[in-house]
Each structure stands twice: as C-alpha cells, then as structure tokens.
Design an enzyme around this catalytic site. Structure first.
Site, PDB file in Angstrom:
ATOM      1  CD  GLN A  68      -2.937  -1.124   2.284  1.00 31.16           C
ATOM      2  OE1 GLN A  68      -2.673  -1.756   3.284  1.00 31.16           O
ATOM      3  NE2 GLN A  68      -4.057  -0.438   2.184  1.00 31.16           N
ATOM      4  CG  ASN A  84      -3.958  -7.465   7.752  1.00 31.60           C
ATOM      5  OD1 ASN A  84      -4.067  -6.932   8.851  1.00 31.60           O
ATOM      6  ND2 ASN A  84      -4.698  -7.083   6.706  1.00 31.60           N
ATOM      7  CD  GLU A  85      -8.314  -6.533   8.101  1.00 31.31           C
ATOM      8  OE1 GLU A  85      -8.563  -6.432   6.885  1.00 31.31           O
ATOM      9  OE2 GLU A  85      -8.571  -5.640   8.909  1.00 31.31           O
ATOM     10  CG  HIS A 123      -1.335  -6.195   5.173  1.00 31.93           C
ATOM     11  ND1 HIS A 123      -1.284  -5.570   6.400  1.00 31.93           N
ATOM     12  CD2 HIS A 123      -2.466  -5.721   4.568  1.00 31.93           C
ATOM     13  CE1 HIS A 123      -2.321  -4.747   6.524  1.00 31.93           C
ATOM     14  NE2 HIS A 123      -3.050  -4.826   5.415  1.00 31.93           N
TER      15      HIS A 123
HETATM   16  C1  FCB Z   1      -8.048  -3.126   6.496  1.00 29.96           C
HETATM   17  C2  FCB Z   1      -6.741  -3.546   5.840  1.00 29.96           C
HETATM   18  C3  FCB Z   1      -5.807  -2.387   5.598  1.00 29.96           C
HETATM   19  C4  FCB Z   1      -6.523  -1.163   5.117  1.00 29.96           C
HETATM   20  C5  FCB Z   1      -7.698  -0.838   6.006  1.00 29.96           C
HETATM   21  C6  FCB Z   1      -8.444   0.417   5.624  1.00 29.96           C
HETATM   22  O1  FCB Z   1      -9.035  -4.081   6.259  1.00 29.96           O
HETATM   23  O2  FCB Z   1      -6.071  -4.482   6.648  1.00 29.96           O
HETATM   24  O3  FCB Z   1      -4.820  -2.818   4.698  1.00 29.96           O
HETATM   25  O4  FCB Z   1      -6.888  -1.333   3.806  1.00 29.96           O
HETATM   26  O5  FCB Z   1      -8.586  -1.917   6.029  1.00 29.96           O
END
Ligand code: FCB
Length: 436
Positions: free
Chosen positions: A20, A158-159, A114
């Site tokens: 990003q 991440n997520e 990520h």
């Molecule tokens: C989350 C992501 C991050 C960013 C935020 C706004 O879901 O982990 O990379 O995009 O949202």
C-alpha cells in the site's frame, strides 16, 4: 470532552502495509490488477507513496509524532519474486529500515502476509492450493532468519477473513474469481499457515537465542454484526456471518481447532495456543438484513440510518471497539493489541475526534480489566487502498501523489501529542477545535 491517561507502558503507534505504500514492485498480484485497469478510481500501485525510497523521511515523521511502535509488512513478491528464488538485497533493505526504526527507539511489529501475493503464487492457485502452506512457511523462515534478531513482535497473517471475502466471495480482489469452495479451502490453508508460522518464528528465535520475548499473533478484522429490527430475518444470516467471518479463524488460529466447514472440530496440528497476543483490527459495524443470496449467507450488509459515516460510508461507531474487545477477551484471554483502527477522511474533519473516542474506549476497557496494550492507527500516511485505489485518505500524514510531499494533518499532530504525553490533556482539548 474529558481528559484521560493510558497506562505508562501503553504503546502508541501506526500501521501500514508494504504494497500500500512502497511502490516499485512488479512481481505481485496487485501490480497486475492495476495494469489491467481494475482499480475503481483508475489509479495504480506502482508508485503509491514511494516509501521504498523514502523510508528515512517517513521514519523521521514517525519520530515527530513520538511513535513508540510501528506496524509494517514485508513484501513476499520482492523477497521471492520467482518460486524458490530469494532476493537477499530485498531482505537487506528491510533490515536497514528496521535498524533505523530501532535506532530511533521505535519498536517494529512486522506482518508477514498483508493481502498481496507474488504473481507465481497466485497463478498456482494462491491460498486455495494445498502447497501454499509449505511455500509460505519457507518464506517465513527466510524472513525470520534474516530479521529475527531485530524483531521480536510478529503478525503472521493480516485479516484472513477480509482477504478471502475480497478474493473468493465479493471477488473484487485479484484474481477476481469468486468461488465458494475455494473460500473454505483457502481459509483452512491460511489457518494452517498461521500455525506453522507461529511455530517457526518461535523455534528460530529460541534456537538462535535472539533477545526479547517473542510475541506472535494474527491481525483479526473484528466487526459488529447487529440485526435490523425491521428485518428479523437477519438473525440467522448474522449468526452465520459471525461464524464464517470470525469463529472459524479465531478457533483455528488461536486454539488450532478446525471447526465446520474447515474441519470437524479436531486439532490436526495439535492443540494451541498459537497466539501470544490478540491483534484486533476494528473499523465499523454492519446492520444485517435478510436477502435471497445464498452465496452471501442470506444476508445483506447495510449501514445504520442517520448515523455519522466516514468518506467511504462506514459508520463511525467507537462503542463497537468496546464490544468486540470485551467479547473476544471473554473467549480468548490474551493481551490485546489494536493492530488497526482508522478512518478515511479527506478533509481531516473527523479523524481527531475519531482517535479521541476510540482511545477513550480503550481507557474504559483497561479500567475494566481488559488488557489492551497497544494502539496502531491506520495509517501513518495516505496509501493505496486496494481495489479502491489511491482515492481514500487514511493517513495521519497527507501524501501529495504528484510530488510525494508529506504534510502532517492536524489530527496527526494531535495523535503525536497524545503519544508523547500518554493521554489527552486540558491543553490539547483547548488547542484542537475538532475535539469540541
Ligand atoms: C483493512 C486492511 C488495511 C486497510 C484498512 C483500511 O481491512 O487491513 O490494509 O486497507 O482496512
């Protein structure tokens, strides 16, 4: 507005992700996505905030904001641009960046995955390929061998829920091929990959006697799913969503328990815990209504009516942070790091108050015995917001993408003062009009 102080040892930081902000990498799936013209605003990630070349300036900005810690990620496609071919100079670059952080007294928290993948990985089926677990583990070990003496805090993945929802459910992430079966296959392999990474990081740091306590966790995106009272049919989809979006990942990644539909409730890799802290990414809540869409679990996500929203239409709901932390801590009693929390706010009219309100919730949680130990604001600087492109503005620091000039926003200055003094003082309330 009330003043408050967080505990002495509470850490304030901000978060970013390599793809990003860095720019310059042509070996990852988001580069290809942009080349194909798929971002909503037509923008491209190839330059982003040019952090790869400007990391010194960005670390200097972190020191101006008195940051105690910084969450960053390393880019797999830079480190392994072709299957099995590792690039030492990329690892060295990260080493230099992390050394500089440490020199400035900023503690790094490093994320290993990520949302972005090397193109070779994606073309071999990505996370829906069983071998993903092995490939990822080999990459993780390379990184930890190279940086493990400097870094004691790690986020494995991440997520995974948001990543898989974008990739295989909504299909707005590359490779834009929604597929229900791949969603669950990939969920299973991501949970396995987390467990292996957890073990590899601990093993390497222990064997090599690296300094400091090793802390490994995942960054979980936790949301509040409330039901629209006018649509009681929302009850079932809300509970299914909670299961698929939260529970399968939490049970798997914390305890090693693979629950339906990614397993039958057993522990194929052994019982955990596979987590030293609970990483919580919190942004907003959804109001669930019934819909006739089986692939969306019969639910439709809506936004509460007549409520304050950010530039992207997400409800601003600080109480949700309280609710998700309370709930997650009841079942998983680990120290909590808020690994992300932030707002898209071009005019910087809401961000300062947003930070104030969320930190106040953290204060309340701590007072009630929930050990929240860190807060990472998303994000340090404006950046490439995935399929939405460069348009959303999440930064404490504004980036002018024509000149790459950085300017600290007023809310960023406020957050810097909070970080310096460990809380919010009378002077800050008098100084920053957005708090009143
Ligand atoms: C989350 C992501 C991050 C960013 C935020 C706004 O879901 O982990 O990379 O995009 O949202």
């Amino acid at each position: 507005m009330k003043t408050f102080q967080l505990p002495e040892d509470f850490l304030f930081g901000s978060a970013t992700a390599s793809l990003q902000i860095e720019g310059g990498d042509r070996h990852n799936n988001w580069y290809r996505f942009c080349e194909e013209g798929k971002t909503e605003d037509g923008s491209h990630c190839i330059e982003a905030a040019d952090h790869w070349n400007r990391y010194e300036e960005d670390i200097d900005l972190m020191t101006q904001l008195h940051q105690d810690t910084y969450r960053m990620s390393v880019e797999w496609s830079r480190i392994e641009p072709r299957l099995g071919h590792f690039v030492d100079s990329a690892l060295e670059h990260y080493r230099t960046e992390i050394e500089l952080l440490l020199e400035k007294g900023i503690r790094p928290l490093v994320t290993l995955h990520h949302f972005s993948n090397p193109i070779w990985f994606e073309d071999m089926g990505g996370w829906a390929n069983k071998d993903a677990v092995l490939w990822f583990d080999r990459f993780v070990r390379k990184v930890v061998f190279a940086l493990g003496d400097l870094v004691q805090d790690w986020v494995t993945i991440n997520e995974p829920n948001v990543y898989l929802e974008g990739t295989y459910s909504a299909g707005n992430f590359p490779p834009n091929k929604p597929n229900f079966f791949n969603f669950f296959k990939a969920a299973k392999y991501m949970v396995r990959a987390h467990i292996r990474a957890y073990e590899s990081i601990h093993e390497i740091r222990r064997d090599k006697n690296h300094p400091g306590k090793t802390m490994v966790g995942a960054a979980h995106h936790l949301r509040v799913f409330d039901i629209d009272h006018k649509s009681p049919g929302g009850i079932l989809p809300a509970s299914m969503m909670d299961h698929v979006f939260h529970n399968i990942f939490l049970e798997g990644m914390v305890h090693g328990k693979f629950i339906f539909p990614i397993g039958n409730g057993g522990y194929p890799l052994g019982k955990g815990p596979y987590c030293d802290f609970m990483g919580v990414n919190y942004y907003s809540r959804d109001i669930i209504r019934f819909s006739y869409k089986p692939l969306r679990l019969f639910g439709e996500l809506t936004v509460k009516e007549d409520t304050e929203v950010n530039d992207l239409g997400w409800e601003i709901y600080p109480e949700g942070l309280y609710r998700v932390c309370k709930k997650v801590y009841e079942t998983y009693p680990f120290p909590i790091y808020i690994t992300e929390n932030g707002i898209s706010d071009l005019k910087d009219e809401q961000r300062g108050k947003f930070i104030f309100d969320h930190l106040q919730v953290i204060k309340q949680l701590i007072d009630e015995g929930v050990p929240v130990e860190r807060y990472y604001h998303w994000s340090l600087i404006d950046n490439f917001e995935w399929e939405l492109g460069l348009e959303p503005k999440f930064g404490l620091i504004e980036v002018d993408y024509h000149t790459q000039k950085r300017t600290i926003r007023e809310s960023g200055k406020f957050y810097g003062e909070v970080s310096k003094s460990g809380g919010v003082t009378e002077e800050m309330i008098d100084k920053y009009s957005f708090l009143n």
